[in-house]
Scaffold this active site. Structure first.
Site, PDB file in Angstrom:
ATOM      1  N   HIS A   1      30.878 -13.981 -72.425  1.00 34.68           N
ATOM      2  CA  HIS A   1      31.086 -12.970 -71.380  1.00 34.68           C
ATOM      3  C   HIS A   1      30.163 -13.196 -70.180  1.00 34.68           C
ATOM      4  O   HIS A   1      29.131 -13.847 -70.284  1.00 34.68           O
ATOM      5  CB  HIS A   1      30.916 -11.536 -71.905  1.00 34.68           C
ATOM      6  CG  HIS A   1      29.572 -11.208 -72.485  1.00 34.68           C
ATOM      7  ND1 HIS A   1      29.262 -11.388 -73.812  1.00 34.68           N
ATOM      8  CD2 HIS A   1      28.454 -10.713 -71.901  1.00 34.68           C
ATOM      9  CE1 HIS A   1      28.014 -10.990 -74.017  1.00 34.68           C
ATOM     10  NE2 HIS A   1      27.504 -10.587 -72.879  1.00 34.68           N
TER      11      HIS A   1
ATOM     12  N   GLU B   1      22.182 -15.254 -72.138  1.00 33.17           N
ATOM     13  CA  GLU B   1      22.299 -14.684 -73.498  1.00 33.17           C
ATOM     14  C   GLU B   1      23.007 -15.682 -74.395  1.00 33.17           C
ATOM     15  O   GLU B   1      23.920 -16.400 -73.951  1.00 33.17           O
ATOM     16  CB  GLU B   1      23.104 -13.371 -73.431  1.00 33.17           C
ATOM     17  CG  GLU B   1      23.288 -12.678 -74.771  1.00 33.17           C
ATOM     18  CD  GLU B   1      24.103 -11.398 -74.671  1.00 33.17           C
ATOM     19  OE1 GLU B   1      24.672 -11.114 -73.602  1.00 33.17           O
ATOM     20  OE2 GLU B   1      24.196 -10.681 -75.687  1.00 33.17           O
TER      21      GLU B   1
ATOM     22  N   HIS C   1      23.971 -11.232 -66.344  1.00 32.92           N
ATOM     23  CA  HIS C   1      23.712 -12.369 -67.240  1.00 32.92           C
ATOM     24  C   HIS C   1      25.014 -13.068 -67.628  1.00 32.92           C
ATOM     25  O   HIS C   1      26.097 -12.540 -67.440  1.00 32.92           O
ATOM     26  CB  HIS C   1      22.932 -11.941 -68.489  1.00 32.92           C
ATOM     27  CG  HIS C   1      23.624 -10.997 -69.412  1.00 32.92           C
ATOM     28  ND1 HIS C   1      23.497  -9.621 -69.321  1.00 32.92           N
ATOM     29  CD2 HIS C   1      24.449 -11.224 -70.465  1.00 32.92           C
ATOM     30  CE1 HIS C   1      24.203  -9.062 -70.289  1.00 32.92           C
ATOM     31  NE2 HIS C   1      24.800 -10.001 -70.992  1.00 32.92           N
TER      32      HIS C   1
HETATM   33  C1  LIG Z   1      22.968  -7.126 -76.418  1.00 33.85           C
HETATM   34  C2  LIG Z   1      23.961  -6.100 -76.023  1.00 33.85           C
HETATM   35  C3  LIG Z   1      24.850  -6.579 -74.890  1.00 33.85           C
HETATM   36  C4  LIG Z   1      25.688  -7.733 -75.411  1.00 33.85           C
HETATM   37  O1  LIG Z   1      26.100  -8.601 -74.640  1.00 33.85           O
HETATM   38  O2  LIG Z   1      25.967  -7.687 -76.621  1.00 33.85           O
HETATM   39  C5  LIG Z   1      23.999  -6.994 -73.722  1.00 33.85           C
HETATM   40  O3  LIG Z   1      24.106  -8.022 -73.123  1.00 33.85           O
HETATM   41  S1  LIG Z   1      22.806  -5.826 -73.308  1.00 33.85           S
HETATM   42  C6  LIG Z   1      22.090  -6.453 -71.788  1.00 33.85           C
HETATM   43  C7  LIG Z   1      20.831  -5.707 -71.478  1.00 33.85           C
HETATM   44  N1  LIG Z   1      19.704  -6.272 -72.213  1.00 33.85           N
HETATM   45  C8  LIG Z   1      18.956  -7.251 -71.668  1.00 33.85           C
HETATM   46  O4  LIG Z   1      19.144  -7.658 -70.539  1.00 33.85           O
HETATM   47  C9  LIG Z   1      17.839  -7.778 -72.553  1.00 33.85           C
HETATM   48  C10 LIG Z   1      17.144  -8.958 -71.892  1.00 33.85           C
HETATM   49  N2  LIG Z   1      16.602  -8.569 -70.605  1.00 33.85           N
HETATM   50  C11 LIG Z   1      15.278  -8.297 -70.452  1.00 33.85           C
HETATM   51  O5  LIG Z   1      14.478  -8.378 -71.366  1.00 33.85           O
HETATM   52  C12 LIG Z   1      14.852  -7.891 -69.061  1.00 33.85           C
HETATM   53  O6  LIG Z   1      15.980  -7.510 -68.309  1.00 33.85           O
HETATM   54  C13 LIG Z   1      14.119  -9.031 -68.276  1.00 33.85           C
HETATM   55  C14 LIG Z   1      12.825  -9.386 -69.005  1.00 33.85           C
HETATM   56  C15 LIG Z   1      15.011 -10.252 -68.131  1.00 33.85           C
HETATM   57  C16 LIG Z   1      13.797  -8.529 -66.900  1.00 33.85           C
HETATM   58  O7  LIG Z   1      13.202  -7.288 -67.049  1.00 33.85           O
HETATM   59  P1  LIG Z   1      12.595  -6.571 -65.743  1.00 33.85           P
HETATM   60  O8  LIG Z   1      13.548  -6.659 -64.607  1.00 33.85           O
HETATM   61  O9  LIG Z   1      12.114  -5.216 -66.120  1.00 33.85           O
HETATM   62  O10 LIG Z   1      11.332  -7.473 -65.530  1.00 33.85           O
HETATM   63  P2  LIG Z   1      10.745  -8.074 -64.227  1.00 33.85           P
HETATM   64  O11 LIG Z   1      10.992  -7.161 -63.080  1.00 33.85           O
HETATM   65  O12 LIG Z   1       9.362  -8.480 -64.553  1.00 33.85           O
HETATM   66  O13 LIG Z   1      11.633  -9.406 -63.999  1.00 33.85           O
HETATM   67  C17 LIG Z   1      11.020 -10.663 -64.132  1.00 33.85           C
HETATM   68  C18 LIG Z   1      11.693 -11.558 -63.117  1.00 33.85           C
HETATM   69  O14 LIG Z   1      13.052 -11.762 -63.565  1.00 33.85           O
HETATM   70  C19 LIG Z   1      13.930 -11.320 -62.542  1.00 33.85           C
HETATM   71  N3  LIG Z   1      15.090 -10.759 -63.215  1.00 33.85           N
HETATM   72  C20 LIG Z   1      15.141  -9.621 -63.925  1.00 33.85           C
HETATM   73  N4  LIG Z   1      16.383  -9.437 -64.423  1.00 33.85           N
HETATM   74  C21 LIG Z   1      17.109 -10.478 -63.992  1.00 33.85           C
HETATM   75  C22 LIG Z   1      18.461 -10.881 -64.148  1.00 33.85           C
HETATM   76  N5  LIG Z   1      19.320 -10.126 -64.856  1.00 33.85           N
HETATM   77  N6  LIG Z   1      18.890 -12.024 -63.580  1.00 33.85           N
HETATM   78  C23 LIG Z   1      18.017 -12.786 -62.853  1.00 33.85           C
HETATM   79  N7  LIG Z   1      16.708 -12.491 -62.644  1.00 33.85           N
HETATM   80  C24 LIG Z   1      16.279 -11.333 -63.227  1.00 33.85           C
HETATM   81  C25 LIG Z   1      13.181 -10.303 -61.729  1.00 33.85           C
HETATM   82  O15 LIG Z   1      13.733 -10.215 -60.443  1.00 33.85           O
HETATM   83  C26 LIG Z   1      11.801 -10.923 -61.745  1.00 33.85           C
HETATM   84  O16 LIG Z   1      11.795 -11.983 -60.832  1.00 33.85           O
HETATM   85  P3  LIG Z   1      10.573 -12.112 -59.772  1.00 33.85           P
HETATM   86  O17 LIG Z   1      10.942 -13.308 -58.946  1.00 33.85           O
HETATM   87  O18 LIG Z   1       9.346 -12.294 -60.649  1.00 33.85           O
HETATM   88  O19 LIG Z   1      10.570 -10.800 -59.027  1.00 33.85           O
HETATM   89 CO   LIG Z   2      25.663  -9.448 -72.886  1.00 34.02          CO
END
Ligand SMILES: CC[C@H](C(=O)O)C(=O)SCCNC(=O)CCNC(=O)[C@H](O)C(C)(C)COP(=O)(O)OP(=O)(O)OC[C@H]1O[C@@H](n2cnc3c(N)ncnc32)[C@H](O)[C@@H]1OP(=O)(O)O
Ligand SMILES: [Co+2]
Length: 133
Positions: A7, A129, A78
């Protein structure tokens, strides 16, 4: 190791509004599925060769809250690839120096399969993912 794209996920501020154009274009759109353990509510748009996963924050500590603060209208969140063995994929990613998010223990995702996430910074800014099929 990497199989089909399972996805493409889009984070949205409002699931009902986000699902509308897909419904109006005749796609198969699921009802909302709350996933409190993942901090999101999900709607799936099922297509011939993959799915679109619409994600809305659920609860206080949603992992997509930060993303939506930076992208209030929503955006691509993602990409999920299928793998035959999530633990082997994790171990290979770690061996390659790719950052596995969380403690590395797969969680059960929206399709009832084990999933893991790899850091966006290791994939040209794309949160990645892996889902075991
Ligand atoms: C699993 C159930 C369902 C499925 O498919 O079955 C899902 O997919 S659920 C989806 C939701 N769950 C997740 O996304 C879990 C993994 N994600 C995480 O742990 C966080 O989103 C994380 C760590 C990737 C980012 O968290 P957060 O934004 O709070 O942290 P930061 O602000 O420190 O971000 C660090 C850095 O990453 C950039 N960032 C954040 N999210 C994204 C993204 N989706 N795509 C690209 N880049 C991302 C953010 O801008 C920061 O960059 P920087 O240059 O340091 O500012
Ligand atoms: Co997903």
């Amino acid at each position: 190791m990497l199989g089909r794209i399972n996805h493409i996920a889009i984070a949205v501020p409002n699931l009902t509004a986000a699902a509308m154009p897909y419904k109006n274009l005749g796609a198969a759109v699921s009802d909302p599925h709350p996933l409190p353990e993942h901090g999101v509510t999900v709607v799936f748009v099922t297509l011939e060769n993959t799915k679109v996963e619409l994600l809305e924050p659920l609860g206080e500590n949603s992992p997509i809250a930060g993303f939506l603060e930076k992208n209030p209208a929503g955006g691509m969140h993602h990409v999920c690839y299928e793998v035959p063995d999530i633990l082997a994929a994790r171990d290979r990613a770690v061996a390659l120096g790719l950052r596995v998010l969380g403690d590395g223990t797969p969680k059960i995702g929206a399709h009832g399969k084990p999933v893991l996430f790899l850091h966006p910074k290791d994939f040209s800014g794309t949160l990645t993912e892996l889902e075991q099929i």
